[in-house]
Design an enzyme around this catalytic site. Sequence first.
Site, mmCIF file in Angstrom:
data_model
loop_
_atom_site.group_PDB
_atom_site.id
_atom_site.type_symbol
_atom_site.label_atom_id
_atom_site.label_comp_id
_atom_site.label_asym_id
_atom_site.label_seq_id
_atom_site.Cartn_x
_atom_site.Cartn_y
_atom_site.Cartn_z
ATOM 1 N N SER A 1 0.786 -1.228 0.000
ATOM 2 C CA SER A 1 0.000 0.000 0.000
ATOM 3 C C SER A 1 0.820 1.281 0.000
ATOM 4 O O SER A 1 0.260 2.372 -0.065
ATOM 5 C CB SER A 1 -0.963 0.023 1.192
ATOM 6 O OG SER A 1 -0.256 0.051 2.413
ATOM 7 N N LYS B 1 -5.794 4.566 8.668
ATOM 8 C CA LYS B 1 -4.687 5.311 8.048
ATOM 9 C C LYS B 1 -4.999 6.808 8.005
ATOM 10 O O LYS B 1 -4.121 7.635 8.269
ATOM 11 C CB LYS B 1 -4.413 4.769 6.643
ATOM 12 C CG LYS B 1 -3.837 3.365 6.644
ATOM 13 C CD LYS B 1 -3.490 2.889 5.239
ATOM 14 C CE LYS B 1 -2.807 1.532 5.293
ATOM 15 N NZ LYS B 1 -2.367 1.064 3.971
#
Length: 381
Positions: free
Chosen positions: A277, A322
């Site tokens: 990611s 996140k």
Amino acid sequence: MKFRSTASTAPVPGSRRRTRTIVVGALPVVVLFALTGMTRIPGTDVDLTVPFAAEGEGPTFNTLGEVDGVPVVDITGVDGDELDQTSGNLNMTTVAVRTKMTLPQMMGRWLASDDTVVPLETVIPANSSADEVARQNAAAFASSESNATVAAMNHLGRPLETVIYDVSDGAPADGTVKTNDVVTSVDGDRVTLPSDISDAIGGKKPGDEVTLGIRRDGRDVTEQVTLGEMPEELQGDADVEAASGGNGRAYLGVTMVAQPADGIRVSYNLRDIGGPSAGLMFSLAVVDKLSPGELSGGEFVAGTGTIDADGTVGPIGGITHKIAAAEHAGATVFLVPRGNCDEATSKSYDGDITLLAVDSLDGAVKALDARNAGQDAETCS
């Protein structure tokens, strides 16, 4: 004396009471060990952990900055005036995953934090060990680094080539192909990217011979390799097959990465981070350092997203954690893969953070340029 075998045996008077007493008496001991954080009762095989994992905010790193005195994204092989000076932040984000929790620990994460409790198999698939998952995440992270470089070079219009990163012991290429060889052709056909090579080999079968054009230590050489059978443990995963120099049954047995063909070298210096990611933010850092201006506009920009070699940005897991971690670190802008927008907007955040929707590297650059120019950029809504 005769014995009679039965499917069940009636309890001896008083035995059921004794069994219940033993079980009830053991419960406080089990609870006590669980509360102290022990995952197994000493001297026994009693496992006190639960089949759940907790996902929460992980650390965030500025891809334009340094870690332990070393640039997170280090670019060499360019003239001093070609490497742009950057400021602001382009932070990659992570998710902290906790496993091997006792029931009290899991309940504590669930009740007293913003962690998400998920079944353990969503983090560690069935029939996989934690070590195997860690190796897979490390491989995915390395692949994201390679894709980030390729996507950035394509965006900047710079040439690329394929270099041998590793040769598997005992593989068909072992003893013939060497680490740091640059593969220039397969059976006389020019190749540029690892996918070109895996596609060429994918049209062959085990036992076929392939001729590789190689640039080694500044010299052009050719090497013949007899292809082998793709190992069973590598079959079925297209990315792994391609990265191993195969595509289907035929197998070369090398790990290949793309690199700039004009002498530029890009290295990524984060350790103990897994998964794919970080790709988008790595790629943006490379673009920012090799092009004029500042993509961040001097702001604290963070983001996430996988990236393919063609620059396509894909969704990831743990997006809300996140975003929250980035906001708590000071971010005012977050780049969200378009496929994560619905999930990203399902939660409210502590401050005022702008969620920009992106689906490609080019799109992310355009969105940041538009914001820096005071223009509208598409947001998750």
